[in-house]
Design a protein around this motif. Sequence first.
Motif, mmCIF file in Angstrom:
data_model
loop_
_atom_site.group_PDB
_atom_site.id
_atom_site.type_symbol
_atom_site.label_atom_id
_atom_site.label_comp_id
_atom_site.label_asym_id
_atom_site.label_seq_id
_atom_site.Cartn_x
_atom_site.Cartn_y
_atom_site.Cartn_z
ATOM 1 N N GLU A 69 0.828 -1.209 0.000
ATOM 2 C CA GLU A 69 0.000 0.000 0.000
ATOM 3 C C GLU A 69 0.861 1.258 0.000
ATOM 4 O OE1 GLU A 69 -2.746 -0.524 3.254
ATOM 5 O OE2 GLU A 69 -3.990 -1.905 2.086
ATOM 6 N N ARG A 70 1.957 1.244 0.771
ATOM 7 C CA ARG A 70 2.849 2.405 0.760
ATOM 8 C C ARG A 70 3.546 2.524 -0.597
ATOM 9 N NH1 ARG A 70 0.074 1.702 4.291
ATOM 10 N NH2 ARG A 70 0.203 2.414 6.409
ATOM 11 N N GLY A 71 3.886 1.386 -1.188
ATOM 12 C CA GLY A 71 4.477 1.389 -2.526
ATOM 13 C C GLY A 71 3.528 1.960 -3.558
ATOM 14 N N ALA A 72 2.252 1.613 -3.455
ATOM 15 C CA ALA A 72 1.244 2.132 -4.387
ATOM 16 C C ALA A 72 1.118 3.651 -4.259
ATOM 17 C CB ALA A 72 -0.104 1.468 -4.126
ATOM 18 N N ILE A 73 1.153 4.140 -3.049
ATOM 19 C CA ILE A 73 1.099 5.596 -2.841
ATOM 20 C C ILE A 73 2.316 6.251 -3.479
ATOM 21 C CG2 ILE A 73 1.244 7.422 -1.086
ATOM 22 C CD1 ILE A 73 -0.399 5.480 0.764
ATOM 23 N N PHE A 74 3.483 5.651 -3.260
ATOM 24 C CA PHE A 74 4.721 6.218 -3.803
ATOM 25 C C PHE A 74 4.715 6.198 -5.321
ATOM 26 C CE2 PHE A 74 9.317 6.891 -4.121
ATOM 27 C CZ PHE A 74 9.466 7.886 -3.161
ATOM 28 N N LEU A 75 4.111 5.176 -5.917
ATOM 29 C CA LEU A 75 3.981 5.131 -7.379
ATOM 30 C C LEU A 75 3.272 6.379 -7.898
ATOM 31 C CD1 LEU A 75 2.869 1.472 -8.224
ATOM 32 C CD2 LEU A 75 4.854 2.653 -9.156
ATOM 33 N N CYS A 76 2.284 6.828 -7.149
ATOM 34 C CA CYS A 76 1.484 7.980 -7.566
ATOM 35 C C CYS A 76 2.198 9.307 -7.329
ATOM 36 C CB CYS A 76 0.157 7.996 -6.827
ATOM 37 S SG CYS A 76 -0.844 6.544 -7.144
ATOM 38 N N VAL A 77 2.893 9.427 -6.212
ATOM 39 C CA VAL A 77 3.506 10.711 -5.876
ATOM 40 C C VAL A 77 4.889 10.897 -6.498
ATOM 41 C CG1 VAL A 77 2.204 10.987 -3.735
ATOM 42 C CG2 VAL A 77 4.461 9.933 -3.663
ATOM 43 N N ASN A 78 5.484 9.810 -6.971
ATOM 44 C CA ASN A 78 6.802 9.913 -7.597
ATOM 45 C C ASN A 78 6.819 9.094 -8.887
ATOM 46 O OD1 ASN A 78 9.459 10.145 -8.302
ATOM 47 N ND2 ASN A 78 10.265 9.587 -6.305
ATOM 48 N N PRO A 79 6.220 9.639 -9.956
ATOM 49 C CA PRO A 79 6.118 8.873 -11.194
ATOM 50 C C PRO A 79 7.464 8.604 -11.877
ATOM 51 C CG PRO A 79 5.215 11.076 -11.488
ATOM 52 C CD PRO A 79 5.567 10.936 -10.044
ATOM 53 N N ALA A 80 8.508 9.281 -11.474
ATOM 54 C CA ALA A 80 9.809 9.094 -12.115
ATOM 55 C C ALA A 80 10.593 7.906 -11.557
ATOM 56 C CB ALA A 80 10.642 10.368 -11.964
ATOM 57 N N ILE A 81 10.188 7.378 -10.408
ATOM 58 C CA ILE A 81 10.947 6.290 -9.793
ATOM 59 C C ILE A 81 10.735 4.982 -10.580
ATOM 60 C CG2 ILE A 81 9.154 5.586 -8.157
ATOM 61 C CD1 ILE A 81 11.437 5.193 -6.088
ATOM 62 N N SER A 82 11.798 4.242 -10.741
ATOM 63 C CA SER A 82 11.685 2.959 -11.440
ATOM 64 C C SER A 82 11.065 1.923 -10.508
ATOM 65 C CB SER A 82 13.058 2.478 -11.901
ATOM 66 O OG SER A 82 13.815 2.018 -10.794
ATOM 67 N N LEU A 83 10.464 0.914 -11.107
ATOM 68 C CA LEU A 83 9.867 -0.154 -10.298
ATOM 69 C C LEU A 83 10.933 -0.905 -9.516
ATOM 70 C CD1 LEU A 83 7.074 -1.598 -12.603
ATOM 71 C CD2 LEU A 83 6.846 -0.099 -10.634
ATOM 72 N N THR A 84 12.120 -1.042 -10.084
ATOM 73 C CA THR A 84 13.208 -1.727 -9.371
ATOM 74 C C THR A 84 13.614 -0.941 -8.132
ATOM 75 O OG1 THR A 84 14.001 -2.689 -11.436
ATOM 76 C CG2 THR A 84 15.548 -2.633 -9.596
ATOM 77 N N GLU A 85 13.772 0.358 -8.274
ATOM 78 C CA GLU A 85 14.131 1.189 -7.120
ATOM 79 C C GLU A 85 13.026 1.160 -6.070
ATOM 80 O OE1 GLU A 85 15.410 5.790 -6.040
ATOM 81 O OE2 GLU A 85 15.180 5.216 -8.131
ATOM 82 N N LEU A 86 11.804 1.226 -6.531
ATOM 83 C CA LEU A 86 10.671 1.166 -5.619
ATOM 84 C C LEU A 86 10.654 -0.171 -4.868
ATOM 85 C CD1 LEU A 86 8.081 2.736 -4.747
ATOM 86 C CD2 LEU A 86 6.883 1.396 -6.456
ATOM 87 N N ALA A 87 10.927 -1.253 -5.590
ATOM 88 C CA ALA A 87 10.970 -2.581 -4.979
ATOM 89 C C ALA A 87 12.009 -2.622 -3.867
ATOM 90 C CB ALA A 87 11.281 -3.632 -6.041
ATOM 91 N N PHE A 88 13.196 -2.106 -4.124
ATOM 92 C CA PHE A 88 14.253 -2.097 -3.104
ATOM 93 C C PHE A 88 13.854 -1.233 -1.912
ATOM 94 C CE2 PHE A 88 17.419 -2.990 -6.700
ATOM 95 C CZ PHE A 88 17.346 -4.366 -6.487
ATOM 96 N N ASN A 89 13.176 -0.120 -2.167
ATOM 97 C CA ASN A 89 12.734 0.772 -1.090
ATOM 98 C C ASN A 89 11.731 0.112 -0.153
ATOM 99 O OD1 ASN A 89 14.326 2.799 -2.121
ATOM 100 N ND2 ASN A 89 12.647 3.941 -3.046
ATOM 101 N N TYR A 90 11.035 -0.914 -0.652
ATOM 102 C CA TYR A 90 10.017 -1.578 0.152
ATOM 103 C C TYR A 90 10.381 -3.013 0.498
ATOM 104 C CZ TYR A 90 7.406 2.612 -0.227
ATOM 105 O OH TYR A 90 7.031 3.925 -0.105
ATOM 106 N N GLY A 91 11.685 -3.311 0.443
ATOM 107 C CA GLY A 91 12.180 -4.579 0.954
ATOM 108 C C GLY A 91 12.104 -5.764 0.017
ATOM 109 N N TYR A 92 11.900 -5.517 -1.256
ATOM 110 C CA TYR A 92 11.864 -6.608 -2.227
ATOM 111 C C TYR A 92 13.226 -6.738 -2.897
ATOM 112 C CZ TYR A 92 6.884 -7.027 -1.537
ATOM 113 O OH TYR A 92 5.655 -7.242 -0.963
ATOM 114 N N ASN A 93 13.563 -7.962 -3.309
ATOM 115 C CA ASN A 93 14.872 -8.227 -3.906
ATOM 116 C C ASN A 93 14.967 -7.823 -5.370
ATOM 117 O OD1 ASN A 93 15.846 -9.319 -1.516
ATOM 118 N ND2 ASN A 93 15.054 -11.343 -2.019
#
Length: 128
Positions: A69-93
């Motif tokens: 849910e926090r990742g989904a919010i971040f997807l909306c507020v930071n459209p420039a972030i890559s999915l890989t970076e977002l994944a690492f930010n939320y504890g995914y490998n």
Amino acid sequence: MNEQIETTEQLYLRLIHKTEDYIEQHLADPIALCDIAKNVHLSEFHFHRIFKAYATETFKEFVTRVKLERGAIFLCVNPAISLTELAFNYGYNSGSSFSRAFKKHFGISPSLYRKQQEMASDNSQSLQ
């Protein structure tokens, strides 16, 4: 003297809230039951019993849901972030493991979710 004594239920609900706070502060980290139990000064067994009694989902489901849910919010507020970076930010490998978990939870891929949110935002701005 009008002191209010905390009931067991109030205490346990406070522990659940403290658990939520801990998860929020450690979104990028793998979070295990032992970490949370230690944070609230209880044995794993006792914490698990309390959590199970007061939550509608398992501990693992709860942690996963909060992170997604926090990742989904971040997807909306930071459209420039890559999915890989977002994944690492939320504890995914990897981006793919985040995408699989995201799609399982929301029923839609993160990239499609982002596009839908951008379109909705664009539509609401054009109406103003």
